[in-house]
Design an enzyme around this catalytic site. Sequence first.
Site, PDB file in Angstrom:
ATOM      1  N   ALA A  62       0.851  -1.203   0.000  1.00  0.00           N
ATOM      2  CA  ALA A  62       0.000   0.000   0.000  1.00  0.00           C
ATOM      3  C   ALA A  62       0.877   1.240   0.000  1.00  0.00           C
ATOM      4  O   ALA A  62       2.093   1.143  -0.180  1.00  0.00           O
ATOM      5  CB  ALA A  62      -0.919  -0.002   1.221  1.00  0.00           C
ATOM      6  N   ASN A  63       0.290   2.396   0.160  1.00  0.00           N
ATOM      7  CA  ASN A  63       1.075   3.631   0.277  1.00  0.00           C
ATOM      8  C   ASN A  63       0.431   4.524   1.332  1.00  0.00           C
ATOM      9  O   ASN A  63      -0.601   4.178   1.891  1.00  0.00           O
ATOM     10  CB  ASN A  63       1.178   4.330  -1.083  1.00  0.00           C
ATOM     11  CG  ASN A  63      -0.177   4.709  -1.617  1.00  0.00           C
ATOM     12  OD1 ASN A  63      -0.860   5.551  -1.058  1.00  0.00           O
ATOM     13  ND2 ASN A  63      -0.603   4.057  -2.706  1.00  0.00           N
ATOM     14  N   ARG A  64       1.048   5.663   1.585  1.00  0.00           N
ATOM     15  CA  ARG A  64       0.627   6.485   2.724  1.00  0.00           C
ATOM     16  C   ARG A  64      -0.428   7.539   2.378  1.00  0.00           C
ATOM     17  O   ARG A  64      -0.640   8.460   3.150  1.00  0.00           O
ATOM     18  CB  ARG A  64       1.841   7.197   3.310  1.00  0.00           C
ATOM     19  CG  ARG A  64       2.859   6.269   3.899  1.00  0.00           C
ATOM     20  CD  ARG A  64       3.920   7.069   4.628  1.00  0.00           C
ATOM     21  NE  ARG A  64       5.099   6.287   4.874  1.00  0.00           N
ATOM     22  CZ  ARG A  64       5.216   5.438   5.891  1.00  0.00           C
ATOM     23  NH1 ARG A  64       4.221   5.280   6.741  1.00  0.00           N
ATOM     24  NH2 ARG A  64       6.326   4.745   6.049  1.00  0.00           N
TER      25      ARG A  64
ATOM     26  N   ALA B 277      -4.147   7.630  -4.962  1.00  0.00           N
ATOM     27  CA  ALA B 277      -2.756   7.210  -5.162  1.00  0.00           C
ATOM     28  C   ALA B 277      -2.804   5.704  -5.415  1.00  0.00           C
ATOM     29  O   ALA B 277      -2.709   4.896  -4.494  1.00  0.00           O
ATOM     30  CB  ALA B 277      -1.934   7.521  -3.929  1.00  0.00           C
TER      31      ALA B 277
END
Length: 402
Positions: free
Chosen positions: A208-210, A274
């Site tokens: 995943a990403n932030r 994102a």
Amino acid sequence: MLAGKRILLLISGGIAAYKCLDLIRRLRERGAAVRCVLTQGGAQFVTPLSLAALSEDKVYSDIFSLTDESEMGHLRLSQEADLVVVAPATADMLAKMAQGLASDLASTLLLATDKDVLVAPAMNTRMWEHPATQANMKTLAARGVLSVGPAEGALAEGEVGMGRMSEPLEIVAAIESYFGAEAPLAGRRAIVTSGPTYEAIDPVRFIANRSSGKQGHAIARALAGLGADTVLVSGPTAEADPPGVEVQHIESAQQMLDTCMASLPADMAVCAAAVSDWRVAKEADQKLKKDAKGTPPRLALATNPDILANLAGAGNARPALVVGFAAETENVIVHAQEKRERKGCDWILANDVSPATGTFGGETNRIHLISETGVEDWPRLSKDDVAQRLARRIADHFARAA
Ligand code: CTP
């Protein structure tokens, strides 16, 4: 009509305060978010607990509370509202407003706010008719403060006369007519993507990403606020579902794509998510186990579909306006122009995320809007203000195209 609108409701101390419980319910039913500020006097008539339960938000009451100030300064309370409503507005509160006193949280907010204010006066007839109150109302009207009521009817202490606070539905009607002038996207449908995507490795792990989802959620709120029928397709975030917006919760890029395509036709799409560029080529059915030697597993990656490019390339079903974001650290404009062409979208909001700008993970964005006709440089704005500005820009675009 009130979908996505944020009302900051200031409740001052009069018996009519009991009606604001119903007012909150009516506003919420119409899709508005309501945040309450209760004066000390107001708290004699309604409890913070009932207000919190009905508004489903924290109730603010004391400007000298350090915890409230650090969590949510009084300036932010008004920045995060579309309209400030004072109901009931007592004679004392109207006098404070007219004089510019800032002696408690509610009056401080009213002095500091740059948002429009609607007051619903409530008091006994003599107080209402007193030249001081009448002069205060004139002063406030001259400054652009809006008002609804009071009405004639039964008052406290068995009296009858002018001074009764307008009924909740009349106050709702006044709020609706305030916003009514402003629904330029009514009848148009919007798809907004937001947040990160989660790409499963096995049943318990993921890539995943932030991304916080703050910008995408703010855009959905702003478009709905201008009357658009808005679908928000969001990966997992800590952001609350915006009121008045249809929220589709998804995890992976593929699910985001499927949900967006299933949400067509739409007039506009804004891709603020994102999206993970890669996923694990083959998600394991069972949790991956460590082997005896502790050799790490090899993960083969596959490229995810590009949702923005897919929406822009949706042929007959293509939304008339497709908007994407580009996060760049150098040659911002050139890279973003190239991205716009590669993805086939109409506008790119290019965001300078080089470390010096403090954008990443921060609360503000510096945007360059890149379209076919050129580049518009926006000043540094909060994510909410970026959303508002974009929504208005989109509304102007459709107004011009019509
Ligand atoms: N986007 C998308 N689907 C993807 C990847 C990106 O919809 N699989 C959208 C994003 O929502 C955003 C824009 O495309 O609107 C960003 O494109 P991207 O190519 O990911 O650009 P950057 O994030 O700027 O990264 P890079 O420069 O590494 O390409």
